[in-house]
Design a protein around this motif. Structure first.
Motif, PDB file in Angstrom:
ATOM      1  N   LEU A   1     -16.053  -5.583  -6.398  1.00 12.89           N
ATOM      2  CA  LEU A   1     -15.135  -4.671  -7.090  1.00 12.89           C
ATOM      3  C   LEU A   1     -14.184  -3.990  -6.114  1.00 12.89           C
ATOM      4  CD1 LEU A   1     -17.746  -3.096  -9.528  1.00 12.89           C
ATOM      5  CD2 LEU A   1     -15.892  -4.659 -10.165  1.00 12.89           C
ATOM      6  N   GLU A   2     -14.706  -3.583  -4.959  1.00 12.21           N
ATOM      7  CA  GLU A   2     -13.864  -2.910  -3.965  1.00 12.21           C
ATOM      8  C   GLU A   2     -12.810  -3.844  -3.391  1.00 12.21           C
ATOM      9  OE1 GLU A   2     -15.566   0.453  -1.309  1.00 12.21           O
ATOM     10  OE2 GLU A   2     -17.153  -1.053  -1.481  1.00 12.21           O
ATOM     11  N   SER A   3     -13.190  -5.074  -3.078  1.00  6.64           N
ATOM     12  CA  SER A   3     -12.220  -5.994  -2.496  1.00  6.64           C
ATOM     13  C   SER A   3     -11.129  -6.337  -3.502  1.00  6.64           C
ATOM     14  CB  SER A   3     -12.897  -7.273  -1.993  1.00  6.64           C
ATOM     15  OG  SER A   3     -13.485  -8.009  -3.053  1.00  6.64           O
ATOM     16  N   GLY A   4     -11.509  -6.434  -4.782  1.00  9.44           N
ATOM     17  CA  GLY A   4     -10.492  -6.625  -5.806  1.00  9.44           C
ATOM     18  C   GLY A   4      -9.531  -5.463  -5.864  1.00  9.44           C
ATOM     19  N   GLN A   5     -10.060  -4.255  -5.705  1.00  5.28           N
ATOM     20  CA  GLN A   5      -9.213  -3.061  -5.678  1.00  5.28           C
ATOM     21  C   GLN A   5      -8.285  -3.063  -4.473  1.00  5.28           C
ATOM     22  OE1 GLN A   5     -11.384   0.587  -5.109  1.00  5.28           O
ATOM     23  NE2 GLN A   5      -9.635   1.893  -5.578  1.00  5.28           N
ATOM     24  N   VAL A   6      -8.825  -3.374  -3.292  1.00  3.20           N
ATOM     25  CA  VAL A   6      -8.013  -3.365  -2.067  1.00  3.20           C
ATOM     26  C   VAL A   6      -6.889  -4.389  -2.164  1.00  3.20           C
ATOM     27  CG1 VAL A   6      -8.043  -3.800   0.417  1.00  3.20           C
ATOM     28  CG2 VAL A   6      -9.894  -2.496  -0.632  1.00  3.20           C
ATOM     29  N   ALA A   7      -7.197  -5.590  -2.666  1.00  2.00           N
ATOM     30  CA  ALA A   7      -6.169  -6.617  -2.802  1.00  2.00           C
ATOM     31  C   ALA A   7      -5.097  -6.188  -3.803  1.00  2.00           C
ATOM     32  CB  ALA A   7      -6.802  -7.934  -3.246  1.00  2.00           C
ATOM     33  N   ALA A   8      -5.533  -5.622  -4.928  1.00  5.17           N
ATOM     34  CA  ALA A   8      -4.583  -5.182  -5.953  1.00  5.17           C
ATOM     35  C   ALA A   8      -3.665  -4.085  -5.417  1.00  5.17           C
ATOM     36  CB  ALA A   8      -5.338  -4.695  -7.189  1.00  5.17           C
ATOM     37  N   GLU A   9      -4.228  -3.153  -4.674  1.00  4.25           N
ATOM     38  CA  GLU A   9      -3.413  -2.069  -4.125  1.00  4.25           C
ATOM     39  C   GLU A   9      -2.415  -2.578  -3.103  1.00  4.25           C
ATOM     40  OE1 GLU A   9      -6.327   0.680  -2.712  1.00  4.25           O
ATOM     41  OE2 GLU A   9      -6.640   1.602  -4.691  1.00  4.25           O
ATOM     42  N   ALA A  10      -2.820  -3.551  -2.284  1.00  2.37           N
ATOM     43  CA  ALA A  10      -1.897  -4.113  -1.294  1.00  2.37           C
ATOM     44  C   ALA A  10      -0.729  -4.813  -1.973  1.00  2.37           C
ATOM     45  CB  ALA A  10      -2.639  -5.089  -0.381  1.00  2.37           C
ATOM     46  N   ILE A  11      -1.012  -5.570  -3.028  1.00  3.44           N
ATOM     47  CA  ILE A  11       0.051  -6.282  -3.745  1.00  3.44           C
ATOM     48  C   ILE A  11       0.917  -5.310  -4.537  1.00  3.44           C
ATOM     49  CG2 ILE A  11       0.533  -7.958  -5.561  1.00  3.44           C
ATOM     50  CD1 ILE A  11      -2.018  -9.441  -4.660  1.00  3.44           C
ATOM     51  N   ALA A  12       0.281  -4.394  -5.268  1.00  2.94           N
ATOM     52  CA  ALA A  12       1.040  -3.435  -6.080  1.00  2.94           C
ATOM     53  C   ALA A  12       1.959  -2.580  -5.214  1.00  2.94           C
ATOM     54  CB  ALA A  12       0.084  -2.549  -6.869  1.00  2.94           C
ATOM     55  N   GLY A  13       1.490  -2.230  -4.015  1.00  2.05           N
ATOM     56  CA  GLY A  13       2.305  -1.405  -3.121  1.00  2.05           C
ATOM     57  C   GLY A  13       3.530  -2.112  -2.594  1.00  2.05           C
ATOM     58  N   ASN A  14       3.532  -3.437  -2.660  1.00  2.00           N
ATOM     59  CA  ASN A  14       4.676  -4.217  -2.173  1.00  2.00           C
ATOM     60  C   ASN A  14       5.331  -5.050  -3.265  1.00  2.00           C
ATOM     61  OD1 ASN A  14       4.765  -3.933   0.945  1.00  2.00           O
ATOM     62  ND2 ASN A  14       2.594  -4.314   0.536  1.00  2.00           N
ATOM     63  N   LEU A  15       5.001  -4.757  -4.538  1.00  2.00           N
ATOM     64  CA  LEU A  15       5.438  -5.617  -5.623  1.00  2.00           C
ATOM     65  C   LEU A  15       6.957  -5.711  -5.725  1.00  2.00           C
ATOM     66  CD1 LEU A  15       4.486  -7.423  -7.894  1.00  2.00           C
ATOM     67  CD2 LEU A  15       4.377  -5.410  -9.390  1.00  2.00           C
ATOM     68  N   THR A  16       7.650  -4.604  -5.569  1.00  3.48           N
ATOM     69  CA  THR A  16       9.111  -4.632  -5.661  1.00  3.48           C
ATOM     70  C   THR A  16       9.706  -5.537  -4.597  1.00  3.48           C
ATOM     71  OG1 THR A  16       9.166  -2.380  -6.564  1.00  3.48           O
ATOM     72  CG2 THR A  16      11.205  -3.235  -5.594  1.00  3.48           C
ATOM     73  N   GLN A  17       9.216  -5.418  -3.372  1.00  2.36           N
ATOM     74  CA  GLN A  17       9.695  -6.262  -2.295  1.00  2.36           C
ATOM     75  C   GLN A  17       9.313  -7.723  -2.506  1.00  2.36           C
ATOM     76  OE1 GLN A  17      12.032  -4.299  -1.026  1.00  2.36           O
ATOM     77  NE2 GLN A  17      11.485  -4.869   1.091  1.00  2.36           N
ATOM     78  N   LEU A  18       8.107  -7.965  -2.978  1.00  2.72           N
ATOM     79  CA  LEU A  18       7.679  -9.339  -3.247  1.00  2.72           C
ATOM     80  C   LEU A  18       8.581 -10.008  -4.279  1.00  2.72           C
ATOM     81  CD1 LEU A  18       3.801  -8.806  -3.341  1.00  2.72           C
ATOM     82  CD2 LEU A  18       5.033 -10.241  -1.710  1.00  2.72           C
ATOM     83  N   ARG A  19       9.001  -9.267  -5.274  1.00  6.17           N
ATOM     84  CA  ARG A  19       9.890  -9.824  -6.296  1.00  6.17           C
ATOM     85  C   ARG A  19      11.270 -10.150  -5.747  1.00  6.17           C
ATOM     86  NH1 ARG A  19       8.058  -5.719 -11.225  1.00  6.17           N
ATOM     87  NH2 ARG A  19       6.329  -7.032 -11.995  1.00  6.17           N
TER      88      ARG A  19
END
Length: 402
Positions: A310-328
């Motif tokens: 559960l924690e690793s899923g959270q860490v991965a989600a936060e890393a992606i969400a924090g850069n989502l605008t740039q990733l797009r």
């Protein structure tokens, strides 16, 4: 960024707790997410089915706490470790989260609740779908090719997450040295649901025996879940029959022999070979990250495997969400991977190291006996060690850029 039926921000392969939790969190952050699962849920899964108290905080955040409680799991207030000679030591569940018991709940039920929540959060879910290969463009992962029955489709994404567990169905194609099929697999794990076990109320029992250990705790439906690890050489000598392995090895532990004397199996035995413990490659290529057991497999006797998922899923989600605008915008893939690795190391390196040391002790003849006798003398020492299997490393202070 424009979307169609085959275009997503994030693709996640594997709908276990790591993959489903990442999907729910990413959908909540506004990401367009595809969750691909090879099996049809609900399904049985080889697992200790011990949900540590800290997981309940994640369930609340993921909005599945009520459904998990309603599923009928058993509250587990303590874990008792039994040595090969029958000595024991107790670890109360509240040491990990004050006033909160652990939960005994089948993976079939827990994973189904998380998958239903992912759907309601807006995640596109494909069950009975096999990921056949990664889509690569100049060494960057751009998505997956998948097969459902006779249908073949390609799905593209800004980021892809491998949540397929120890098989590392995606990452192994780019990182064959970690978990390749040709590696020696010295251990085998077995799991089944039982009835008639003489298990104390609200208790998880752990048994140590020659070259292995096992755990037993109650789950929903009045059943108990037995999951144990043994040396593969012993399994072969006993004809690979789990009932014989249980009788000839696990029940050599006197407490296991007593608790399981009248128990009968109520489900088919599941088994899997285990090649290694510890951390794997977290980002095998640009655009690809691993979570859950695909990122690291922590020793089951710590009782923290579900928490790490559960924690690793959270860490991965936060890393992606924090850069989502740039990733797009076609940017920040390396920054996203770097953020994930940094947070992952801070959260998990210490506990993986402690678990590795404890594993060595567990497999040394009679060292388990000495350790249980030692920790039985001091609840303070016992509590400190138990909590070390959950602790995160404090982040290092950054050097000034001035």
């Amino acid at each position: 960024m424009s979307y169609n039926a085959n275009t997503f921000d994030v693709i996640i392969a594997g709908a276990g707790p790591a993959g489903a939790s990442a999907a729910i969190r990413l959908a909540g952050a506004g990401a367009h997410v595809l969750l691909v699962e090879e099996k049809k849920f609900p399904r049985a899964k080889l697992c200790g089915e011990f949900i540590s108290p800290e997981c309940l905080t994640h369930f609340k955040q993921l909005e599945v706490m009520e459904s998990m409680t309603a599923a009928g799991g058993d509250a587990l207030t303590e874990t008792v470790f039994y040595s090969r000679r029958g000595h024991s030591v107790k670890v109360p569940s509240e040491w990990f989260k004050a006033g909160t018991p652990a939960l005994g709940l089948s993976r079939s039920e827990m994973d189904q609740q998380l998958l239903q929540r992912a759907r309601s959060a807006g995640v596109v879910v494909l069950e009975e779908t096999h990921v056949s290969r990664l889509l690569l463009e100049k060494g960057i992962v751009r998505g997956i090719a998948a097969r459902n029955g006779m249908s073949h489709q390609e799905f593209t994404a800004l980021m892809t997450i491998d949540a397929t567990g120890r098989t590392r169905a995606l990452a192994r194609h780019l990182d064959p040295a970690s978990g390749g099929a040709k590696q020696q697999k010295p251990l085998v794990a077995f799991k089944a649901h039982l009835s008639g076990a003489r298990l104390a109320n609200n208790t998880c029992e752990m048994y140590f025996y020659r070259r292995g250990y096992g755990g037993l705790n109650s789950v929903e439906g009045g059943l108990s879940n037995l999951c144990f690890i043994v040396a593969s050489s012993d399994v072969r000598q006993l004809g690979s029959d789990p009932e014989v392995v249980l009788r000839e090895i696990v029940k050599r532990n006197p407490r296991a022999a007593y608790t399981l004397a009248e128990a009968t199996t109520q489900s088919p035995w599941l088994s899997v070979s285990l090649e290694s413990f510890g951390r794997r490659t977290l980002a095998p290529a640009a655009g690809l990250m691993t979570v859950g057991d695909a990122a690291a497999f922590i020793d089951p006797f710590t009782g923290s495997g579900m928490l790490m998922a559960l924690e690793s899923g959270q860490v991965a989600a936060e890393a992606i969400a924090g850069n989502l605008t740039q990733l797009r915008r076609g940017l920040a893939q390396q920054e996203t991977a770097s953020a994930y690795r940094t947070q992952y190391h801070q959260r998990f390196d210490s506990r993986l190291r402690i678990a590795g040391l404890l594993r060595r002790a567990a497999f040394v003849p009679y060292l388990d006996e000495a350790a249980i006798l030692l920790f039985g003398t001091s609840s303070r020492l016992r509590r400190k060690l138990a909590r070390a299997t959950r602790q995160s490393r404090a982040p290092r202070a950054r050097a000034s850029s001035v």
